[in-house]
Design an enzyme around this catalytic site. Structure first.
Site, PDB file in Angstrom:
ATOM      1  N   LYS A  50      47.351  40.781  43.757  1.00  0.00           N
ATOM      2  CA  LYS A  50      47.127  39.934  44.932  1.00  0.00           C
ATOM      3  C   LYS A  50      48.332  40.080  45.849  1.00  0.00           C
ATOM      4  O   LYS A  50      49.466  40.009  45.398  1.00  0.00           O
ATOM      5  CB  LYS A  50      47.006  38.479  44.454  1.00  0.00           C
ATOM      6  CG  LYS A  50      46.389  37.573  45.472  1.00  0.00           C
ATOM      7  CD  LYS A  50      46.137  36.195  44.878  1.00  0.00           C
ATOM      8  CE  LYS A  50      45.578  35.287  45.959  1.00  0.00           C
ATOM      9  NZ  LYS A  50      46.177  33.989  45.939  1.00  0.00           N
ATOM     10  N   HIS A 104      48.672  38.409  48.964  1.00  0.00           N
ATOM     11  CA  HIS A 104      48.846  37.319  49.930  1.00  0.00           C
ATOM     12  C   HIS A 104      48.998  36.011  49.137  1.00  0.00           C
ATOM     13  O   HIS A 104      48.957  36.030  47.907  1.00  0.00           O
ATOM     14  CB  HIS A 104      47.639  37.249  50.862  1.00  0.00           C
ATOM     15  CG  HIS A 104      46.359  36.984  50.125  1.00  0.00           C
ATOM     16  ND1 HIS A 104      45.649  37.969  49.494  1.00  0.00           N
ATOM     17  CD2 HIS A 104      45.699  35.842  49.899  1.00  0.00           C
ATOM     18  CE1 HIS A 104      44.588  37.451  48.917  1.00  0.00           C
ATOM     19  NE2 HIS A 104      44.598  36.157  49.137  1.00  0.00           N
TER      20      HIS A 104
END
Ligand code: OMP
Length: 213
Positions: A103, A105
């Site tokens: 991931k 963000h």
């Protein structure tokens, strides 16, 4: 067999978590039984599952800082174990798990929950050939943490890459102990005394001859 082991096998059978038949494993082995921990999936069953692990962890006297549950099946297990340790044994441990997808963000990173630091107690469902556990070790090593021990529900007592059992290989390679609530021999002992399941005994013994240690 200790009564709690017998109870745990009955619990697993009653929820179809433990099934007999013909199953292809991740390792490609064709097994006469399968343990699907994902079928412990109600609030009460998950609570009970956590208590079985917590009891075994307390009895082992293993010392650790953080519980780690590898994605995916280890996630609810580590969570319910952390709750059971707090509620039943007044032991309040941090809990951490990973996501499989990177991931980039929001909070970022692949870990969720507590930082993966210090001595780690890895909790998971089953070890067969040891592949899943090696993947988890890469995460623990990448975070410069140490493995304190491994807790699983079922030790299938099968060969790993060579002639040692997958668990012996893990213990040798990572210098830690692997504990389980029940193992293959407990399943055999249970079947031997059960009218309902005794027809599966010969296939279980055949499988042990081929892959067991
Ligand atoms: P290894 O990675 O070969 O040790 O296999 C362990 C994984 O196989 C578990 O984390 C499960 O995803 C899956 N598995 C079960 O869940 N139950 C079984 O009885 C057998 C397996 C398996 O495929 O070996």
């Amino acid at each position: 067999m200790k009564p709690y082991k017998h109870d745990f096998i009955e619990f697993a059978l009653s929820r179809n978590v433990l099934k007999f038949g013909e199953f292809t494993l991740k390792s490609g082995r064709i097994s006469p039984y399968f343990f699907n921990a994902g079928l412990f999936n109600t609030g009460r069953d998950l609570a009970k599952l956590g208590e079985y692990y917590a009891q075994a962890i307390q009895a082992s006297k293993v010392e650790y800082d953080v519980l780690f549950g590898p994605a995916y099946k280890g996630i609810p297990i580590a969570t319910t174990v952390a709750v059971a340790l707090a509620n039943k044994f007044d032991v309040d441990k941090p809990c951490c798990f990973n996501r499989k997808e990177a991931k980039d963000h929001g909070e970022g990173g692949n870990l969720i929950g507590s930082p993966l630091k210090g001595n780690i107690l890895l909790v998971d469902d089953v070890i067969t050939a040891g592949t899943a556990i090696r993947e988890s070790m890469e995460i623990i090593n990448a975070n410069h943490a140490e493995l304190a021990g491994v807790f699983i529900a079922l030790n299938r007592k099968e060969k790993g890459k060579g002639e040692l059992s997958a668990i012996q290989e893990v213990e040798r390679d990572y210098g830690c102990q692997v504990f389980s609530i029940v193992d293959f021999d407990d399943l055999i002992a249970f079947i031997e005394t059960s009218e309902q399941y005794v027809p599966y005994l010969s296939k279980m013994r055949e499988y042990r001859k081929k892959y067991g240690v």
